[in-house]
Design an enzyme around this catalytic site. Structure first.
Site, PDB file in Angstrom:
ATOM      1  N   GLU A  25      -6.885   4.635   7.768  1.00  0.00           N
ATOM      2  CA  GLU A  25      -6.689   6.072   7.512  1.00  0.00           C
ATOM      3  C   GLU A  25      -7.945   6.675   6.878  1.00  0.00           C
ATOM      4  O   GLU A  25      -8.287   7.828   7.134  1.00  0.00           O
ATOM      5  CB  GLU A  25      -5.438   6.279   6.642  1.00  0.00           C
TER       6      GLU A  25
ATOM      7  N   LYS B  66       0.139   4.250  -0.300  1.00  0.00           N
ATOM      8  CA  LYS B  66      -0.498   5.452   0.279  1.00  0.00           C
ATOM      9  C   LYS B  66      -0.264   6.663  -0.646  1.00  0.00           C
ATOM     10  O   LYS B  66      -0.211   6.491  -1.860  1.00  0.00           O
ATOM     11  CB  LYS B  66       0.007   5.674   1.711  1.00  0.00           C
TER      12      LYS B  66
ATOM     13  N   GLY C 247       2.432   2.191  10.806  1.00  0.00           N
ATOM     14  CA  GLY C 247       3.400   3.282  10.677  1.00  0.00           C
ATOM     15  C   GLY C 247       4.125   3.624  11.963  1.00  0.00           C
ATOM     16  O   GLY C 247       4.761   4.675  12.058  1.00  0.00           O
TER      17      GLY C 247
ATOM     18  N   SER D  86       3.325  -2.182  10.384  1.00  0.00           N
ATOM     19  CA  SER D  86       4.767  -2.253  10.652  1.00  0.00           C
ATOM     20  C   SER D  86       5.392  -3.598  10.276  1.00  0.00           C
ATOM     21  O   SER D  86       6.292  -4.076  10.972  1.00  0.00           O
ATOM     22  CB  SER D  86       5.062  -1.899  12.119  1.00  0.00           C
TER      23      SER D  86
ATOM     24  N   ASN E  18       0.864  -1.176   0.000  1.00  0.00           N
ATOM     25  CA  ASN E  18       0.000   0.000   0.000  1.00  0.00           C
ATOM     26  C   ASN E  18       0.904   1.230   0.000  1.00  0.00           C
ATOM     27  O   ASN E  18       1.487   1.578   1.019  1.00  0.00           O
ATOM     28  CB  ASN E  18      -0.883  -0.047   1.259  1.00  0.00           C
TER      29      ASN E  18
ATOM     30  N   GLU F 298      -5.413  -5.010  10.544  1.00  0.00           N
ATOM     31  CA  GLU F 298      -4.385  -4.004  10.778  1.00  0.00           C
ATOM     32  C   GLU F 298      -4.682  -3.263  12.077  1.00  0.00           C
ATOM     33  O   GLU F 298      -5.469  -2.293  12.085  1.00  0.00           O
ATOM     34  CB  GLU F 298      -4.360  -2.985   9.631  1.00  0.00           C
TER      35      GLU F 298
ATOM     36  N   HIS G 196      -9.528   1.193   4.692  1.00  0.00           N
ATOM     37  CA  HIS G 196      -8.258   1.342   5.411  1.00  0.00           C
ATOM     38  C   HIS G 196      -8.476   2.249   6.626  1.00  0.00           C
ATOM     39  O   HIS G 196      -9.279   3.188   6.566  1.00  0.00           O
ATOM     40  CB  HIS G 196      -7.189   1.935   4.482  1.00  0.00           C
TER      41      HIS G 196
HETATM   42  P1  PGA Z   1       2.798   0.239   7.629  1.00  0.00           P
HETATM   43  O1  PGA Z   1       1.332   0.482   7.007  1.00  0.00           O
HETATM   44  O2  PGA Z   1       3.317  -1.050   7.048  1.00  0.00           O
HETATM   45  O3  PGA Z   1       3.597   1.433   7.203  1.00  0.00           O
HETATM   46  O4  PGA Z   1       2.638   0.153   9.112  1.00  0.00           O
HETATM   47  C1  PGA Z   1       0.457  -0.582   6.778  1.00  0.00           C
HETATM   48  C2  PGA Z   1      -0.837  -0.077   6.211  1.00  0.00           C
HETATM   49  O5  PGA Z   1      -1.279   1.016   6.584  1.00  0.00           O
HETATM   50  O6  PGA Z   1      -1.471  -0.743   5.368  1.00  0.00           O
END
Ligand code: PGA
Length: 258
Positions: free
Chosen positions: A100, A14, A176, A215, A12, A170, A98
């Protein structure tokens, strides 16, 4: 990892790599993932890079996904992109709900369900994201939250148990932050999600790939992917360079051979 399900490693991107650097990374990933024939590798660039990346990965073993969609097929929805448009751009996959989007753009369980339905209706495979906030985990509500989020889409998934699709667990506190869930915590959540899927359809539970996200790195991928109910990963930060992403799909491939 369960041998009956092919591992899926999705990147992803983003709001990163929207221009020519997207094509460069896609080209490098096509090469790097060639030996990993037992793994589905999917990349999800921003909308602006989809068509260009599609021509780079077309006919290769690397799949293409978008990061969001609008449930309507067309109309007066300024700034939005529909499932048929994503298909036309060359996508096979789309990330839905997601955290976010849930946190910053108001995606509710009901809206996530509408988007999931629209994706499946257009024959795009949804990657439906679920996961608890830190305060929900601390309050002991993790499984309750997952149940609510899965139940919002369960009837839609169960009506199409053979369609390709995935759920990504997640935990929001792990995204992140560099603080991934432990393998034991991930497995507990994944086994619970599998049980919820089975309550609606055994076929669905046997087929849907439940990905872990939050992560994931080359350093922790093997341990997470070795869990029996972890069928792959949704990777953010570590999917932005071939050096960081390759060890993750490489770990998945190695586990299929072990
Ligand atoms: P990350 O993000 O691997 O940077 O923690 C995962 C995601 O948001 O899908």
């Amino acid at each position: 990892m369960n041998r009956a399900r092919r591992p899926l490693i999705a990147g992803n991107w983003k709001m990163n790599l929207g221009g020519p650097e997207a094509i460069e990374l896609a080209e490098a990933l096509v090469k790097a993932s060639k030996p990993c024939a037992n793994v589905d590798v999917v990349i999800c660039p921003p909308f602006t890079a989809l068509a260009a990346v599609a021509s780079e990965v077309d006919g290769t073993h690397v799949g293409l996904g978008a990061q969001n969609l609008h449930p309507k097929t067309s109309g007066a929805f300024t700034g939005e992109v529909s499932a048929p448009m994503l298909l036309a751009a060359g996508c096979q996959w789309v990330i839905v709900g997601h955290s976010e989007r849930r946190q910053f753009f108001g995606d509710t369980d009901a809206f996530v369900a509408e988007k999931t339905q629209a994706a499946i209706a257009a024959k795009l495979a949804p990657i439906v994201c679920i996961g608890e906030l830190e305060r929900e985990r601390e309050a002991g509500h993790t499984l309750q939250v997952l149940e609510r989020q899965v139940n919002a889409v369960l009837a839609i998934l169960a009506a199409n148990p053979e369609a390709p699709m995935a759920i990504a667990y997640e935990p929001v506190w792990a995204i992140g932050t560099g603080k991934a869930a432990t393998a034991a915590d991930a497995e507990e959540a994944h086994a619970f999600v599998r049980k919820l899927l089975a309550s609606a359809s055994e076929t669905l539970a046997a087929r849907v790939r439940v990905l872990y996200g939050g992560s994931v790195t080359g350093a922790n991928a093997r341990e997470l992917l070795a869990c029996p109910n972890v069928d792959g990963a949704l990777v953010g930060g570590a999917s932005l360079t071939v050096e960081k992403f390759e060890p993750i799909f490489g770990a998945a491939h190695a586990l299929t051979l072990s």
